[in-house]
Design a protein around this motif. Structure first.
Motif, PDB file in Angstrom:
ATOM      1  N   ARG A   1     -11.360   5.523   1.384  1.00 17.55           N
ATOM      2  CA  ARG A   1     -10.014   6.411   1.363  1.00 17.55           C
ATOM      3  C   ARG A   1      -9.445   5.914   2.791  1.00 17.55           C
ATOM      4  N   TYR A   2      -9.980   5.112   3.659  1.00 12.82           N
ATOM      5  CA  TYR A   2      -9.484   4.588   4.722  1.00 12.82           C
ATOM      6  C   TYR A   2      -8.886   3.138   4.830  1.00 12.82           C
ATOM      7  N   LYS A   3      -9.134   2.492   3.445  1.00 16.11           N
ATOM      8  CA  LYS A   3      -8.608   1.084   3.159  1.00 16.11           C
ATOM      9  C   LYS A   3      -7.914   0.946   1.995  1.00 16.11           C
ATOM     10  N   LEU A   4      -7.137  -0.128   1.818  1.00 18.28           N
ATOM     11  CA  LEU A   4      -6.530  -0.642   0.486  1.00 18.28           C
ATOM     12  C   LEU A   4      -7.052  -1.280  -0.337  1.00 18.28           C
ATOM     13  N   SER A   5      -7.216  -1.154  -1.407  1.00 17.03           N
ATOM     14  CA  SER A   5      -7.859  -2.132  -2.429  1.00 17.03           C
ATOM     15  C   SER A   5      -6.877  -2.991  -2.699  1.00 17.03           C
ATOM     16  N   LYS A   6      -7.081  -4.021  -3.517  1.00 16.42           N
ATOM     17  CA  LYS A   6      -5.808  -5.086  -3.741  1.00 16.42           C
ATOM     18  C   LYS A   6      -5.000  -4.187  -4.651  1.00 16.42           C
ATOM     19  N   GLY A   7      -5.079  -3.449  -5.599  1.00 23.09           N
ATOM     20  CA  GLY A   7      -4.282  -2.807  -6.460  1.00 23.09           C
ATOM     21  C   GLY A   7      -3.561  -1.622  -5.386  1.00 23.09           C
ATOM     22  N   GLU A   8      -4.001  -0.987  -4.444  1.00 23.11           N
ATOM     23  CA  GLU A   8      -3.554  -0.368  -3.636  1.00 23.11           C
ATOM     24  C   GLU A   8      -2.374  -1.006  -2.746  1.00 23.11           C
ATOM     25  N   LEU A   9      -2.981  -2.243  -2.363  1.00 27.95           N
ATOM     26  CA  LEU A   9      -2.106  -3.030  -1.501  1.00 27.95           C
ATOM     27  C   LEU A   9      -0.733  -3.411  -2.169  1.00 27.95           C
ATOM     28  N   LYS A  10      -0.872  -3.810  -3.590  1.00 26.84           N
ATOM     29  CA  LYS A  10      -0.081  -4.170  -4.290  1.00 26.84           C
ATOM     30  C   LYS A  10       1.140  -3.214  -4.639  1.00 26.84           C
ATOM     31  N   GLU A  11       0.586  -1.879  -4.965  1.00 28.51           N
ATOM     32  CA  GLU A  11       1.434  -0.568  -5.067  1.00 28.51           C
ATOM     33  C   GLU A  11       2.324  -0.474  -3.645  1.00 28.51           C
ATOM     34  N   LEU A  12       1.607  -0.734  -2.534  1.00 27.70           N
ATOM     35  CA  LEU A  12       2.478  -0.421  -1.076  1.00 27.70           C
ATOM     36  C   LEU A  12       3.386  -1.437  -1.261  1.00 27.70           C
ATOM     37  N   LEU A  13       3.120  -2.783  -1.304  1.00 29.18           N
ATOM     38  CA  LEU A  13       3.901  -3.823  -1.297  1.00 29.18           C
ATOM     39  C   LEU A  13       5.293  -3.756  -2.167  1.00 29.18           C
ATOM     40  N   THR A  14       4.855  -3.309  -3.445  1.00 27.33           N
ATOM     41  CA  THR A  14       6.183  -3.105  -4.591  1.00 27.33           C
ATOM     42  C   THR A  14       6.893  -1.939  -4.056  1.00 27.33           C
ATOM     43  N   SER A  15       6.263  -0.913  -3.652  1.00 29.29           N
ATOM     44  CA  SER A  15       7.002   0.453  -3.520  1.00 29.29           C
ATOM     45  C   SER A  15       7.750   0.257  -1.963  1.00 29.29           C
ATOM     46  N   GLU A  16       7.167  -0.241  -1.072  1.00 31.24           N
ATOM     47  CA  GLU A  16       7.454  -0.134   0.360  1.00 31.24           C
ATOM     48  C   GLU A  16       8.297  -1.352   0.856  1.00 31.24           C
ATOM     49  N   LEU A  17       7.866  -2.593   0.400  1.00 31.37           N
ATOM     50  CA  LEU A  17       8.587  -3.740   0.808  1.00 31.37           C
ATOM     51  C   LEU A  17       9.219  -4.348  -0.243  1.00 31.37           C
ATOM     52  N   THR A  18      10.121  -3.684  -1.014  1.00 33.66           N
ATOM     53  CA  THR A  18      10.745  -4.236  -2.143  1.00 33.66           C
ATOM     54  C   THR A  18      11.484  -5.438  -1.884  1.00 33.66           C
ATOM     55  N   ASP A  19      12.349  -5.616  -0.987  1.00 36.01           N
ATOM     56  CA  ASP A  19      13.191  -6.796  -0.564  1.00 36.01           C
ATOM     57  C   ASP A  19      12.390  -7.833  -0.301  1.00 36.01           C
ATOM     58  N   PHE A  20      11.150  -7.695   0.301  1.00 33.96           N
ATOM     59  CA  PHE A  20      10.572  -8.559   0.469  1.00 33.96           C
ATOM     60  C   PHE A  20       9.829  -9.502  -0.835  1.00 33.96           C
ATOM     61  N   LEU A  21       9.354  -8.467  -1.560  1.00 33.97           N
ATOM     62  CA  LEU A  21       8.661  -9.012  -2.841  1.00 33.97           C
ATOM     63  C   LEU A  21       9.915  -9.382  -4.020  1.00 33.97           C
ATOM     64  N   SER A  22      11.061  -8.838  -3.872  1.00 39.01           N
ATOM     65  CA  SER A  22      11.834  -9.124  -4.940  1.00 39.01           C
ATOM     66  C   SER A  22      12.181 -10.657  -5.369  1.00 39.01           C
ATOM     67  N   GLY A  23      12.203 -11.457  -4.041  1.00 43.36           N
ATOM     68  CA  GLY A  23      12.534 -12.801  -4.181  1.00 43.36           C
ATOM     69  C   GLY A  23      11.452 -13.853  -4.313  1.00 43.36           C
ATOM     70  N   GLN A  24      10.393 -12.943  -4.577  1.00 39.65           N
ATOM     71  CA  GLN A  24       9.159 -14.057  -4.638  1.00 39.65           C
ATOM     72  C   GLN A  24       8.794 -14.281  -6.201  1.00 39.65           C
ATOM     73  N   LYS A  25       8.501 -15.464  -6.501  1.00 41.51           N
ATOM     74  CA  LYS A  25       7.998 -15.842  -7.779  1.00 41.51           C
ATOM     75  C   LYS A  25       6.658 -16.093  -7.904  1.00 41.51           C
ATOM     76  N   ASP A  26       5.860 -16.285  -6.968  1.00 40.94           N
ATOM     77  CA  ASP A  26       4.451 -16.309  -6.918  1.00 40.94           C
ATOM     78  C   ASP A  26       3.750 -15.299  -7.483  1.00 40.94           C
ATOM     79  N   SER A  27       3.194 -15.329  -8.916  1.00 37.05           N
ATOM     80  CA  SER A  27       2.552 -14.205  -9.378  1.00 37.05           C
ATOM     81  C   SER A  27       1.113 -14.103  -8.573  1.00 37.05           C
ATOM     82  N   LEU A  28       0.625 -14.799  -7.704  1.00 38.62           N
ATOM     83  CA  LEU A  28      -0.499 -14.882  -6.931  1.00 38.62           C
ATOM     84  C   LEU A  28      -0.232 -14.289  -5.529  1.00 38.62           C
ATOM     85  N   LEU A  29       0.851 -13.930  -5.202  1.00 39.70           N
ATOM     86  CA  LEU A  29       1.296 -13.612  -3.470  1.00 39.70           C
ATOM     87  C   LEU A  29       0.351 -12.481  -3.101  1.00 39.70           C
TER      88      LEU A  29
END
Length: 115
Positions: free
Chosen positions: A42-70
């Motif tokens: 509960r005190y760490k982010l799994s890869k899925g949780e990190l992806k959800e955080l990045l997708t929800s909270e850093l939308t502008d950062f990820l929106s221009g990225q085309k790398d599926s492995l980012l």
């Protein structure tokens, strides 16, 4: 009162007297813990949780990225202890690096405009 609350007043709910920087610190803590712990520790982010955080909270950062492995690359770079999770300290490194990059961009734009 616990030791954490004595050392870090930001662990307490802020009053109307909090500063913008204290608010920013509180926001970082709250956002991290909103996403952490849905899977596993509960005190760490799994890869899925990190992806959800990045997708929800850093939308502008990820929106221009085309790398599926980012997200995989970010996870690998952040996970300094190689436990396949991102703890708060590792998360703050990402936020700090992105903030520095944004500041560099702003400074460059100001220089171009003659400021």
């Amino acid at each position: 009162m616990s030791l954490t609350l004595n050392i870090c007043p930001t662990a307490l709910p802020f009053t109307a007297m909090s500063t913008p920087l204290e608010d920013a610190m509180d926001t970082l803590i709250r956002i991290f813990h909103h996403y952490s712990g849905k899977e596993g520790d509960r005190y760490k982010l799994s890869k899925g949780e990190l992806k959800e955080l990045l997708t929800s909270e850093l939308t502008d950062f990820l929106s221009g990225q085309k790398d599926s492995l980012l997200v995989d690359k970010i996870m690998k770079d952040l996970d300094s202890n190689k436990d396949n999770e991102v703890d708060f300290n590792e998360f703050v490194i990402l936020v700090a690096a992105l903030t520095v990059a944004c500041n560099d961009f702003v400074e460059e734009q100001l220089k171009k405009e003659g400021f």
